[in-house]
Design a protein around this motif. Structure first.
Motif, PDB file in Angstrom:
ATOM      1  N   ARG A   1     -20.289  27.901 156.947  1.00  0.00           N
ATOM      2  CA  ARG A   1     -19.055  28.658 157.504  1.00  0.00           C
ATOM      3  C   ARG A   1     -19.198  30.138 156.685  1.00  0.00           C
ATOM      4  NH1 ARG A   1     -16.538  24.237 156.491  1.00  0.00           N
ATOM      5  NH2 ARG A   1     -15.309  24.838 154.521  1.00  0.00           N
ATOM      6  N   ILE A   2     -20.377  30.392 155.846  1.00  0.00           N
ATOM      7  CA  ILE A   2     -20.174  31.601 155.204  1.00  0.00           C
ATOM      8  C   ILE A   2     -21.082  32.652 156.183  1.00  0.00           C
ATOM      9  CG2 ILE A   2     -21.017  32.832 153.082  1.00  0.00           C
ATOM     10  CD1 ILE A   2     -20.620  30.239 151.532  1.00  0.00           C
ATOM     11  N   GLY A   3     -20.836  33.752 156.191  1.00  0.00           N
ATOM     12  CA  GLY A   3     -21.717  34.722 156.891  1.00  0.00           C
ATOM     13  C   GLY A   3     -22.886  35.410 156.159  1.00  0.00           C
ATOM     14  N   HIS A   4     -22.621  36.518 155.570  1.00  0.00           N
ATOM     15  CA  HIS A   4     -23.707  36.933 154.712  1.00  0.00           C
ATOM     16  C   HIS A   4     -23.890  36.072 153.799  1.00  0.00           C
ATOM     17  CE1 HIS A   4     -26.502  39.728 152.456  1.00  0.00           C
ATOM     18  NE2 HIS A   4     -25.461  39.525 151.514  1.00  0.00           N
ATOM     19  N   LYS A   5     -25.056  35.789 153.135  1.00  0.00           N
ATOM     20  CA  LYS A   5     -25.366  35.204 152.079  1.00  0.00           C
ATOM     21  C   LYS A   5     -26.452  35.903 151.236  1.00  0.00           C
ATOM     22  CE  LYS A   5     -24.287  30.330 153.706  1.00  0.00           C
ATOM     23  NZ  LYS A   5     -25.031  29.205 154.122  1.00  0.00           N
ATOM     24  N   PRO A   6     -26.499  36.187 150.076  1.00  0.00           N
ATOM     25  CA  PRO A   6     -27.610  36.636 149.268  1.00  0.00           C
ATOM     26  C   PRO A   6     -28.594  35.372 149.084  1.00  0.00           C
ATOM     27  CG  PRO A   6     -26.002  35.765 147.638  1.00  0.00           C
ATOM     28  CD  PRO A   6     -25.163  35.711 148.996  1.00  0.00           C
ATOM     29  N   ALA A   7     -30.022  35.826 149.205  1.00  0.00           N
ATOM     30  CA  ALA A   7     -30.714  34.888 148.607  1.00  0.00           C
ATOM     31  C   ALA A   7     -30.796  34.447 147.103  1.00  0.00           C
ATOM     32  CB  ALA A   7     -32.310  35.495 148.998  1.00  0.00           C
ATOM     33  N   VAL A   8     -30.863  33.093 147.079  1.00  0.00           N
ATOM     34  CA  VAL A   8     -30.617  32.533 145.652  1.00  0.00           C
ATOM     35  C   VAL A   8     -31.804  32.196 145.150  1.00  0.00           C
ATOM     36  CG1 VAL A   8     -29.804  30.785 144.213  1.00  0.00           C
ATOM     37  CG2 VAL A   8     -28.304  31.563 146.492  1.00  0.00           C
ATOM     38  N   ASP A   9     -32.452  32.778 143.885  1.00  0.00           N
ATOM     39  CA  ASP A   9     -33.484  32.805 143.286  1.00  0.00           C
ATOM     40  C   ASP A   9     -33.133  31.981 141.868  1.00  0.00           C
ATOM     41  OD1 ASP A   9     -36.258  32.597 142.476  1.00  0.00           O
ATOM     42  OD2 ASP A   9     -36.072  34.773 141.808  1.00  0.00           O
ATOM     43  N   PHE A  10     -33.889  30.715 141.635  1.00  0.00           N
ATOM     44  CA  PHE A  10     -33.465  30.041 140.441  1.00  0.00           C
ATOM     45  C   PHE A  10     -34.780  30.267 139.592  1.00  0.00           C
ATOM     46  CE2 PHE A  10     -31.256  27.329 143.171  1.00  0.00           C
ATOM     47  CZ  PHE A  10     -29.941  27.313 142.563  1.00  0.00           C
ATOM     48  N   HIS A  11     -34.769  30.615 138.250  1.00  0.00           N
ATOM     49  CA  HIS A  11     -35.810  30.814 137.408  1.00  0.00           C
ATOM     50  C   HIS A  11     -36.499  29.418 137.336  1.00  0.00           C
ATOM     51  CE1 HIS A  11     -37.489  31.671 133.455  1.00  0.00           C
ATOM     52  NE2 HIS A  11     -37.798  32.838 134.036  1.00  0.00           N
ATOM     53  N   TYR A  12     -37.654  29.742 137.176  1.00  0.00           N
ATOM     54  CA  TYR A  12     -38.449  28.388 136.945  1.00  0.00           C
ATOM     55  C   TYR A  12     -38.479  27.625 135.995  1.00  0.00           C
ATOM     56  CZ  TYR A  12     -41.648  30.490 133.332  1.00  0.00           C
ATOM     57  OH  TYR A  12     -41.949  30.963 131.978  1.00  0.00           O
ATOM     58  N   LEU A  13     -37.722  28.069 134.898  1.00  0.00           N
ATOM     59  CA  LEU A  13     -37.306  27.064 133.878  1.00  0.00           C
ATOM     60  C   LEU A  13     -35.931  26.447 134.037  1.00  0.00           C
ATOM     61  CD1 LEU A  13     -38.638  29.010 130.706  1.00  0.00           C
ATOM     62  CD2 LEU A  13     -39.719  26.981 131.655  1.00  0.00           C
ATOM     63  N   MET A  14     -35.388  26.474 135.150  1.00  0.00           N
ATOM     64  CA  MET A  14     -34.104  25.686 135.519  1.00  0.00           C
ATOM     65  C   MET A  14     -34.510  24.362 136.454  1.00  0.00           C
ATOM     66  SD  MET A  14     -31.084  27.468 134.623  1.00  0.00           S
ATOM     67  CE  MET A  14     -29.919  26.991 135.817  1.00  0.00           C
ATOM     68  N   PRO A  15     -34.528  23.407 135.801  1.00  0.00           N
ATOM     69  CA  PRO A  15     -34.649  22.125 136.649  1.00  0.00           C
ATOM     70  C   PRO A  15     -33.894  21.982 137.932  1.00  0.00           C
ATOM     71  CG  PRO A  15     -34.697  21.618 134.269  1.00  0.00           C
ATOM     72  CD  PRO A  15     -34.286  23.196 134.318  1.00  0.00           C
ATOM     73  N   GLY A  16     -34.406  21.043 138.577  1.00  0.00           N
ATOM     74  CA  GLY A  16     -33.550  20.854 140.210  1.00  0.00           C
ATOM     75  C   GLY A  16     -33.991  21.483 141.214  1.00  0.00           C
ATOM     76  N   HIS A  17     -35.069  22.264 141.234  1.00  0.00           N
ATOM     77  CA  HIS A  17     -35.611  22.973 142.428  1.00  0.00           C
ATOM     78  C   HIS A  17     -36.943  23.235 142.537  1.00  0.00           C
ATOM     79  CE1 HIS A  17     -36.476  27.070 140.484  1.00  0.00           C
ATOM     80  NE2 HIS A  17     -35.698  26.493 139.561  1.00  0.00           N
ATOM     81  N   LYS A  18     -37.579  23.473 143.663  1.00  0.00           N
ATOM     82  CA  LYS A  18     -38.914  23.500 143.945  1.00  0.00           C
ATOM     83  C   LYS A  18     -39.729  24.296 142.746  1.00  0.00           C
ATOM     84  CE  LYS A  18     -38.795  26.462 147.692  1.00  0.00           C
ATOM     85  NZ  LYS A  18     -39.060  26.514 149.323  1.00  0.00           N
ATOM     86  N   LYS A  19     -39.354  25.250 142.430  1.00  0.00           N
ATOM     87  CA  LYS A  19     -40.093  26.223 141.510  1.00  0.00           C
ATOM     88  C   LYS A  19     -40.067  25.782 140.336  1.00  0.00           C
ATOM     89  CE  LYS A  19     -39.379  30.738 141.083  1.00  0.00           C
ATOM     90  NZ  LYS A  19     -38.527  31.921 141.250  1.00  0.00           N
ATOM     91  N   HIS A  20     -39.299  24.847 139.838  1.00  0.00           N
ATOM     92  CA  HIS A  20     -39.242  24.549 138.262  1.00  0.00           C
ATOM     93  C   HIS A  20     -40.734  23.876 137.828  1.00  0.00           C
ATOM     94  CE1 HIS A  20     -38.546  21.464 135.320  1.00  0.00           C
ATOM     95  NE2 HIS A  20     -38.166  22.297 134.797  1.00  0.00           N
ATOM     96  N   THR A  21     -40.998  24.450 136.699  1.00  0.00           N
ATOM     97  CA  THR A  21     -42.229  23.900 135.811  1.00  0.00           C
ATOM     98  C   THR A  21     -41.877  24.341 134.522  1.00  0.00           C
ATOM     99  OG1 THR A  21     -44.385  24.303 135.637  1.00  0.00           O
ATOM    100  CG2 THR A  21     -43.235  26.266 136.441  1.00  0.00           C
ATOM    101  N   ASP A  22     -42.696  23.429 133.855  1.00  0.00           N
ATOM    102  CA  ASP A  22     -42.278  23.665 132.119  1.00  0.00           C
ATOM    103  C   ASP A  22     -43.750  24.510 131.694  1.00  0.00           C
ATOM    104  OD1 ASP A  22     -40.079  22.135 131.898  1.00  0.00           O
ATOM    105  OD2 ASP A  22     -41.318  20.502 131.619  1.00  0.00           O
ATOM    106  N   VAL A  23     -44.565  24.932 132.660  1.00  0.00           N
ATOM    107  CA  VAL A  23     -45.987  25.640 132.329  1.00  0.00           C
ATOM    108  C   VAL A  23     -45.192  27.199 131.893  1.00  0.00           C
ATOM    109  CG1 VAL A  23     -48.066  26.230 132.699  1.00  0.00           C
ATOM    110  CG2 VAL A  23     -47.230  24.118 133.331  1.00  0.00           C
TER     111      VAL A  23
END
Length: 325
Positions: A221-243
């Protein structure tokens, strides 16, 4: 080409004196006593061109301290870097202080994007930032958007702002104000932030935070949304890595010209917590020479696990005692 992200903290001068500042920036002008001169800062531009010629795909973000405490020198530096690399390879991270209509127009011409920190919505009290901190960013967002600048806000996730209401409020504010990108970083107790170890979220809490944001952002139901970018050291999303990204993908430059493997491995006096993080200084060597040096090879010759960002056991062949950039 090898991607290299450079965070250049051009000054340690800042009006805010945030209690969690990772580099110990200060409103005391004395903090500029060893800052590079205007000419020394401009001398970094040909170093960036040299890196690109050597096969590096360079992206540089100018930050601080507060970059716009010195508009004449730093706008000139931004212009020269932009002309050398292209505006899409240049970013600014700031608090919003000092941004007026003229500066916003300048940034629209020479900078790919501007990002400002907003840990909580404007006028909400927050123990880790001074009163008014988010208000400065909010005022600047409108000027920047009017000038056609791509605008991002950055939230440092901590135990002080990880509640559902806080997260929903920031996301809703970003939607309502046409913010282009919302970046979420993990709090690290570095610099003055070492005095707030309780603010750091563990891996499970970070993952819960990520899932909460994903659920909120998925609302159709939200119109404009910002692109959400998680830092790679935040677990729980596809970019996450400990390297760790140190030297392989990112370096930092401090106000005095020191080049560091990790811009979080700093003490409250804007020095590195250990000598191994200090790679060299642009007063003595070019960036390419520093990246080809022995101290840089310590980081680039094998993968490193980020101890600061993960409680997991080290992976085979990795050094355990290394922070991540």
């Amino acid at each position: 080409m090898s991607k290299l992200s450079i965070i250049y903290d051009v000054t340690a001068l800042c009006p805010w004196d945030c209690p969690i500042c990772c580099m110990g920036a200060s409103s005391n002008p004395q903090c500029r006593s060893d800052e590079l001169t205007r000419e020394q800062k401009l001398a970094i531009v040909p170093m960036l061109i040299e890196l690109r010629s050597a096969g590096y795909d360079v992206r540089i973000d100018l930050s601080g301290g507060e970059i716009f405490t010195n508009k004449p020198d730093h706008t000139e530096l931004l212009r020269e870097i932009s002309l050398a690399l292209g505006k899409e390879k240049v970013g600014v991270s700031c608090s919003g202080v000092g941004i007026d209509t003229d500066l916003a127009a300048f940034l629209g011409e020479y900078v790919g994007d501007v990002e400002m920190t907003m840990d909580v919505v404007p006028y909400r009290e927050y123990a880790l930032r001074p009163v008014g901190y988010s208000v400065a960013a909010a005022k600047a967002v409108h000027l920047l958007k009017e000038a056609g600048v791509k605008v991002g806000i950055q939230t440092v996730a901590s135990s002080y702002n990880c509640g559902y209401v806080d997260v929903l409020s920031v996301f809703s504010w970003a939607c309502a104000n046409n913010v282009d990108n919302w970046s979420i970083l993990r709090f690290f107790a570095s610099g003055r932030g070492a005095a707030f170890p309780e603010a750091a979220l563990d891996d499970a809490q970070c993952e819960q935070y990520v899932h909460m944001v994903q659920e909120i952002a998925a609302n159709p139901r939200i119109g404009h949304k910002p692109a959400v970018d998680f830092h790679y050291l935040m677990p729980g999303h596809k970019k996450h890595t400990d390297v760790c990204r140190c030297v392989r993908h990112s370096i930092g430059i401090l106000p005095n010209g020191n080049v560091v493997a990790c811009f979080w491995a700093l003490d409250s006096n804007t020095g590195t917590v250990e000598d191994k993080y200090l790679l060299g200084n642009v007063r003595q060597n070019t960036l390419l020479e520093i990246l080809n040096g022995e101290k840089a090879h310590y980081w680039s010759d094998c993968e490193h696990c980020c101890e600061l960002g993960s409680g997991d056991a080290p992976k085979g062949g990795m050094h355990r005692d290394i922070l991540s950039a």
